[in-house]
Write an enzyme that holds these catalytic residues in place. Sequence first.
Site, PDB file in Angstrom:
ATOM      1  N   LEU A  49      38.931  38.333  46.704  1.00 47.47           N
ATOM      2  CA  LEU A  49      40.030  37.389  46.537  1.00 47.47           C
ATOM      3  C   LEU A  49      41.375  38.124  46.488  1.00 47.47           C
ATOM      4  O   LEU A  49      41.411  39.344  46.307  1.00 47.47           O
ATOM      5  CB  LEU A  49      39.810  36.582  45.251  1.00 47.47           C
ATOM      6  N   PRO A  50      42.480  37.376  46.636  1.00 52.25           N
ATOM      7  CA  PRO A  50      43.778  38.056  46.738  1.00 52.25           C
ATOM      8  C   PRO A  50      44.187  38.877  45.512  1.00 52.25           C
ATOM      9  O   PRO A  50      44.563  40.046  45.645  1.00 52.25           O
ATOM     10  CB  PRO A  50      44.760  36.899  46.982  1.00 52.25           C
TER      11      PRO A  50
ATOM     12  N   LYS B 156      51.882  43.364  45.857  1.00 52.96           N
ATOM     13  CA  LYS B 156      51.090  43.174  44.632  1.00 52.96           C
ATOM     14  C   LYS B 156      50.525  44.519  44.154  1.00 52.96           C
ATOM     15  O   LYS B 156      50.636  44.881  42.982  1.00 52.96           O
ATOM     16  CB  LYS B 156      49.929  42.208  44.932  1.00 52.96           C
TER      17      LYS B 156
ATOM     18  N   LYS C 258      42.136  52.724  43.256  1.00 51.97           N
ATOM     19  CA  LYS C 258      42.647  51.949  44.394  1.00 51.97           C
ATOM     20  C   LYS C 258      44.174  51.850  44.378  1.00 51.97           C
ATOM     21  O   LYS C 258      44.822  51.980  45.423  1.00 51.97           O
ATOM     22  CB  LYS C 258      42.003  50.557  44.363  1.00 51.97           C
TER      23      LYS C 258
ATOM     24  N   THR D  56      41.404  43.720  45.041  1.00 45.61           N
ATOM     25  CA  THR D  56      42.256  44.690  44.353  1.00 45.61           C
ATOM     26  C   THR D  56      43.028  43.940  43.280  1.00 45.61           C
ATOM     27  O   THR D  56      43.872  43.089  43.593  1.00 45.61           O
ATOM     28  CB  THR D  56      43.253  45.353  45.326  1.00 45.61           C
TER      29      THR D  56
HETATM   30  P1  NAD Z   1      43.180  37.203  52.586  1.00 48.27           P
HETATM   31  O1  NAD Z   1      44.358  36.479  52.041  1.00 48.27           O
HETATM   32  O2  NAD Z   1      43.005  37.341  54.049  1.00 48.27           O
HETATM   33  O3  NAD Z   1      41.818  36.535  52.010  1.00 48.27           O
HETATM   34  C1  NAD Z   1      41.652  36.087  50.701  1.00 48.27           C
HETATM   35  C2  NAD Z   1      40.837  34.794  50.781  1.00 48.27           C
HETATM   36  O4  NAD Z   1      40.519  34.353  49.462  1.00 48.27           O
HETATM   37  C3  NAD Z   1      41.602  33.633  51.448  1.00 48.27           C
HETATM   38  O5  NAD Z   1      40.867  33.192  52.589  1.00 48.27           O
HETATM   39  C4  NAD Z   1      41.688  32.578  50.355  1.00 48.27           C
HETATM   40  O6  NAD Z   1      41.579  31.253  50.850  1.00 48.27           O
HETATM   41  C5  NAD Z   1      40.487  32.937  49.500  1.00 48.27           C
HETATM   42  N1  NAD Z   1      40.522  32.436  48.132  1.00 48.27           N
HETATM   43  C6  NAD Z   1      41.513  32.496  47.218  1.00 48.27           C
HETATM   44  N2  NAD Z   1      41.099  31.964  46.042  1.00 48.27           N
HETATM   45  C7  NAD Z   1      39.823  31.553  46.227  1.00 48.27           C
HETATM   46  C8  NAD Z   1      38.848  30.944  45.388  1.00 48.27           C
HETATM   47  N3  NAD Z   1      39.096  30.644  44.122  1.00 48.27           N
HETATM   48  N4  NAD Z   1      37.632  30.664  45.910  1.00 48.27           N
HETATM   49  C9  NAD Z   1      37.350  30.957  47.196  1.00 48.27           C
HETATM   50  N5  NAD Z   1      38.236  31.556  48.048  1.00 48.27           N
HETATM   51  C10 NAD Z   1      39.447  31.845  47.558  1.00 48.27           C
HETATM   52  O7  NAD Z   1      43.194  38.624  51.869  1.00 48.27           O
HETATM   53  P2  NAD Z   1      42.417  39.948  52.338  1.00 48.27           P
HETATM   54  O8  NAD Z   1      43.311  40.720  53.242  1.00 48.27           O
HETATM   55  O9  NAD Z   1      41.042  39.598  52.751  1.00 48.27           O
HETATM   56  O10 NAD Z   1      42.395  40.740  50.942  1.00 48.27           O
HETATM   57  C11 NAD Z   1      41.483  40.417  49.887  1.00 48.27           C
HETATM   58  C12 NAD Z   1      41.591  41.496  48.827  1.00 48.27           C
HETATM   59  O11 NAD Z   1      41.284  42.766  49.411  1.00 48.27           O
HETATM   60  C13 NAD Z   1      42.999  41.632  48.217  1.00 48.27           C
HETATM   61  O12 NAD Z   1      42.874  41.912  46.857  1.00 48.27           O
HETATM   62  C14 NAD Z   1      43.592  42.809  48.975  1.00 48.27           C
HETATM   63  O13 NAD Z   1      44.587  43.469  48.216  1.00 48.27           O
HETATM   64  C15 NAD Z   1      42.349  43.664  49.199  1.00 48.27           C
HETATM   65  N6  NAD Z   1      42.389  44.558  50.370  1.00 48.27           N
HETATM   66  C16 NAD Z   1      42.843  44.120  51.584  1.00 48.27           C
HETATM   67  C17 NAD Z   1      42.836  44.994  52.666  1.00 48.27           C
HETATM   68  C18 NAD Z   1      43.327  44.571  54.037  1.00 48.27           C
HETATM   69  O14 NAD Z   1      43.493  45.453  54.901  1.00 48.27           O
HETATM   70  N7  NAD Z   1      43.539  43.286  54.295  1.00 48.27           N
HETATM   71  C19 NAD Z   1      42.366  46.301  52.519  1.00 48.27           C
HETATM   72  C20 NAD Z   1      41.885  46.705  51.279  1.00 48.27           C
HETATM   73  C21 NAD Z   1      41.890  45.821  50.213  1.00 48.27           C
END
Ligand code: NAD
Length: 297
Positions: free
Chosen positions: A64-65, A248, A173, A98
Site C-alpha cells: 500500500l502507499p 513521502k 529502506k 514503505t
Molecule cells: P501505487 O499507488 O501504484 O499502488 C498502491 C495501491 O494501493 C493503489 O492501487 C491503491 O488503490 C491501493 N490501495 C490503497 N489503499 C488500499 C486499501 N486499503 N486496500 C486495498 N488497496 C489499497 O503505489 P506503488 O508504486 O505500487 O507503491 C506501493 C508501495 O511500494 C509504496 O509504499 C511505495 O513507496 C513502495 N515502493 C514503490 C516502488 C516503485 O517503484 N513504484 C519501489 C519500491 C517501493
Amino acid sequence: MHIAFIGLGNMGGPMALNLHKAGYSVRGFDLSKPACDKLAAEGLVIAPSATEAAQGAAVVISMLPASPHVEALFLGDGRAPGLLAALRAGTLVIDSSTIAAATSRKVAEAAAARQIDFIDAPVSGGTGGAIAGTLTFMVGGEAAALERARPLLEKMGSNIFHAGAVGAGQTAKICNNMLLGILMAGTSEAIALGVANGLDPKVLSEIMRRSSGGNWALEKYNPWPGVMENAPASKGYAGGFGTDLMLKDLGLAQENATAVKAATPLGGLVRGLYAAHSLAGYGAQDFSSIIKLVHKG
Ligand code: NAD
C-alpha cells in the site's frame, strides 16, 4: 496454500502475478477497480474486499502507499474493524509497503497479541524489478517469521536481507531511498548541464555510467526521455515510482533523522526539491521527472 495480496498498484500488481505464475493460489484486492480489472485480465483471482481475499489465507501480503493505509487496513479506521481481527492465529502477515518503522511496530504488536506473525519487508528495484521478480527485500522481524516468508519472497525477489527486529526493514529502506532521491536529482542536474553545453544526453549518460559518477539512475532509470527505452522518462513519466511516494520516503527519512539527531543535510535539501516539484503539479508523475526542475523540456 492460499495467499491474500492487498494493493495491486504499480508494484503490488506484478508481485502478486509472480506468485500466481509460480503456482500459488493468490486472491488479490485493491480499492481501485482499474487496478483489479488489469490484474484480472492477466489471470489473477480478485476478491470483492480485503476481508474476503484474506478468508482462510495462510499468508497476507500488503503493498500500500503509506503508513495511514497500512494502519487502517490492519487495525481499522474507527468505522470498520481492521483485517487482523479477521485473521486466524498462525497467519503470517508480510507488509511490503514503505511506511514509518513506528507503524510497522504498532501493527506487529497488535498482530502478536492475536498470535499472528508480522514482518516488514519493504522492497527496492522499481517496477522493472517487480515485473522481473528481482526485487531486493529488506526484512524486519523474527528470523523464524522470515524463514516462513522466504519461499514467497524468493518468487518476487532475488536479494533478501534480514535487517533486524520489526521496523528495521523500514529503516534500511528510507536510508536507501534518501540516497536514491539524492542520486536522481544529481544525475538530472549533471545531464541537464551537459545538454546545455551541446552534449548528446545518450552519449553523456553512457560516459558517466561507466565513470566515477555511475549509479542506479544511470544504469536502470535514466531521467532523460529517450535515453532508455523502458524507463518512465521515455513513457511520459507515467507508472514507475511516483514523485509523491518519493516525497513521502524523504519525509520519513527526515522525521527519523530528527528523532535520532542525525545530520542529513542533502536528504533535507532533496526533500525540499521533491516537495516543490510536487507543488508544481508533478506529484503523480514518476520521480525521475524531477529533471524538469533543472531542464525546460
Ligand atoms: P501505487 O499507488 O501504484 O499502488 C498502491 C495501491 O494501493 C493503489 O492501487 C491503491 O488503490 C491501493 N490501495 C490503497 N489503499 C488500499 C486499501 N486499503 N486496500 C486495498 N488497496 C489499497 O503505489 P506503488 O508504486 O505500487 O507503491 C506501493 C508501495 O511500494 C509504496 O509504499 C511505495 O513507496 C513502495 N515502493 C514503490 C516502488 C516503485 O517503484 N513504484 C519501489 C519500491 C517501493
